[in-house]
Scaffold this motif. Sequence first.
Motif, PDB file in Angstrom:
ATOM      1  N   THR A   1      33.849  35.350  39.251  1.00  0.00           N
ATOM      2  CA  THR A   1      32.846  35.643  40.279  1.00  0.00           C
ATOM      3  C   THR A   1      31.512  35.000  39.916  1.00  0.00           C
ATOM      4  O   THR A   1      30.858  34.375  40.744  1.00  0.00           O
ATOM      5  N   GLU A   2      31.149  35.150  38.658  1.00  0.00           N
ATOM      6  CA  GLU A   2      29.888  34.592  38.199  1.00  0.00           C
ATOM      7  C   GLU A   2      29.893  33.065  38.289  1.00  0.00           C
ATOM      8  O   GLU A   2      28.929  32.438  38.711  1.00  0.00           O
ATOM      9  N   MET A   3      31.004  32.461  37.899  1.00  0.00           N
ATOM     10  CA  MET A   3      31.104  30.999  37.931  1.00  0.00           C
ATOM     11  C   MET A   3      31.044  30.450  39.357  1.00  0.00           C
ATOM     12  O   MET A   3      30.359  29.466  39.601  1.00  0.00           O
ATOM     13  N   ILE A   4      31.746  31.102  40.258  1.00  0.00           N
ATOM     14  CA  ILE A   4      31.698  30.653  41.651  1.00  0.00           C
ATOM     15  C   ILE A   4      30.283  30.830  42.184  1.00  0.00           C
ATOM     16  O   ILE A   4      29.769  29.985  42.913  1.00  0.00           O
ATOM     17  N   GLY A   5      29.634  31.911  41.804  1.00  0.00           N
ATOM     18  CA  GLY A   5      28.261  32.175  42.244  1.00  0.00           C
ATOM     19  C   GLY A   5      27.298  31.077  41.824  1.00  0.00           C
ATOM     20  O   GLY A   5      26.478  30.607  42.621  1.00  0.00           O
TER      21      GLY A   5
ATOM     22  N   ASP B   1      24.103  26.343  43.359  1.00  0.00           N
ATOM     23  CA  ASP B   1      23.603  25.016  42.995  1.00  0.00           C
ATOM     24  C   ASP B   1      24.093  23.920  43.930  1.00  0.00           C
ATOM     25  O   ASP B   1      23.342  23.050  44.327  1.00  0.00           O
ATOM     26  N   ILE B   2      25.364  23.941  44.229  1.00  0.00           N
ATOM     27  CA  ILE B   2      25.973  22.839  44.978  1.00  0.00           C
ATOM     28  C   ILE B   2      25.890  23.055  46.483  1.00  0.00           C
ATOM     29  O   ILE B   2      25.628  22.141  47.240  1.00  0.00           O
ATOM     30  N   HIS B   3      26.112  24.296  46.898  1.00  0.00           N
ATOM     31  CA  HIS B   3      26.097  24.562  48.345  1.00  0.00           C
ATOM     32  C   HIS B   3      24.753  25.107  48.815  1.00  0.00           C
ATOM     33  O   HIS B   3      24.593  25.466  49.972  1.00  0.00           O
ATOM     34  N   LYS B   4      23.816  25.218  47.876  1.00  0.00           N
ATOM     35  CA  LYS B   4      22.451  25.654  48.201  1.00  0.00           C
ATOM     36  C   LYS B   4      22.404  27.007  48.904  1.00  0.00           C
ATOM     37  O   LYS B   4      21.674  27.187  49.876  1.00  0.00           O
ATOM     38  N   THR B   5      23.198  27.924  48.444  1.00  0.00           N
ATOM     39  CA  THR B   5      23.117  29.279  48.986  1.00  0.00           C
ATOM     40  C   THR B   5      22.080  30.067  48.190  1.00  0.00           C
ATOM     41  O   THR B   5      21.544  29.577  47.192  1.00  0.00           O
ATOM     42  N   ASP B   6      21.823  31.310  48.617  1.00  0.00           N
ATOM     43  CA  ASP B   6      20.705  32.057  48.037  1.00  0.00           C
ATOM     44  C   ASP B   6      21.000  32.738  46.699  1.00  0.00           C
ATOM     45  O   ASP B   6      20.133  33.370  46.105  1.00  0.00           O
ATOM     46  N   GLY B   7      22.225  32.601  46.203  1.00  0.00           N
ATOM     47  CA  GLY B   7      22.543  33.195  44.913  1.00  0.00           C
ATOM     48  C   GLY B   7      22.969  34.654  45.035  1.00  0.00           C
ATOM     49  O   GLY B   7      23.320  35.294  44.057  1.00  0.00           O
ATOM     50  N   ILE B   8      22.927  35.187  46.231  1.00  0.00           N
ATOM     51  CA  ILE B   8      23.375  36.568  46.457  1.00  0.00           C
ATOM     52  C   ILE B   8      24.661  36.527  47.272  1.00  0.00           C
ATOM     53  O   ILE B   8      25.669  37.105  46.887  1.00  0.00           O
ATOM     54  N   ASN B   9      24.620  35.801  48.363  1.00  0.00           N
ATOM     55  CA  ASN B   9      25.810  35.650  49.203  1.00  0.00           C
ATOM     56  C   ASN B   9      26.435  34.285  48.975  1.00  0.00           C
ATOM     57  O   ASN B   9      25.728  33.288  48.837  1.00  0.00           O
ATOM     58  N   LEU B  10      27.750  34.269  48.942  1.00  0.00           N
ATOM     59  CA  LEU B  10      28.458  32.997  48.819  1.00  0.00           C
ATOM     60  C   LEU B  10      28.618  32.377  50.203  1.00  0.00           C
ATOM     61  O   LEU B  10      28.614  33.079  51.207  1.00  0.00           O
TER      62      LEU B  10
ATOM     63  N   GLU C   1      35.939  32.654  50.370  1.00  0.00           N
ATOM     64  CA  GLU C   1      37.372  32.580  50.635  1.00  0.00           C
ATOM     65  C   GLU C   1      38.132  32.293  49.330  1.00  0.00           C
ATOM     66  O   GLU C   1      39.159  32.883  49.049  1.00  0.00           O
ATOM     67  N   LEU C   2      37.581  31.394  48.527  1.00  0.00           N
ATOM     68  CA  LEU C   2      38.202  31.058  47.242  1.00  0.00           C
ATOM     69  C   LEU C   2      38.196  32.278  46.311  1.00  0.00           C
ATOM     70  O   LEU C   2      39.183  32.564  45.643  1.00  0.00           O
ATOM     71  N   LEU C   3      37.079  32.994  46.317  1.00  0.00           N
ATOM     72  CA  LEU C   3      36.970  34.178  45.466  1.00  0.00           C
ATOM     73  C   LEU C   3      37.973  35.250  45.895  1.00  0.00           C
ATOM     74  O   LEU C   3      38.612  35.875  45.041  1.00  0.00           O
ATOM     75  N   ASP C   4      38.119  35.433  47.189  1.00  0.00           N
ATOM     76  CA  ASP C   4      39.110  36.394  47.700  1.00  0.00           C
ATOM     77  C   ASP C   4      40.505  36.011  47.218  1.00  0.00           C
ATOM     78  O   ASP C   4      41.295  36.870  46.820  1.00  0.00           O
TER      79      ASP C   4
END
Length: 107
Positions: free
Chosen positions: A16-20, A25-34, A40-43
Amino acid sequence: MDKLQHKRAQELKTVTEMIGIYCRDIHKTDGINLCSECQELLDYVEKRVAACPRMEEKTFCSACNTHCFAPNRRERIRMIMRYSGPKMIFHSPILALKHKLTEWFAI
Ligand SMILES: [Zn+2]
């Protein structure tokens, strides 16, 4: 919590932490929500880890030969681990160290 449950929980926490990290960094999300792709990958990973028949003997799903991950998912998770693995050392040293120890000694 028994040892096996602990191992599953530990593995999921690390993934979870690694995907976060990767998603932020790569998808420029806010670091809270994926983003939906990473969520989907995490699920998917959660389901695989929960259903893993070799939890006791293997180290981590990423280092396992059972190939219960579909090849394209496996490739994605490996890419994420290659990216996030080294960064985990800065983000959460204890977790990263545990991950390494688990890989090396299968504890
Ligand atoms: Zn993402």
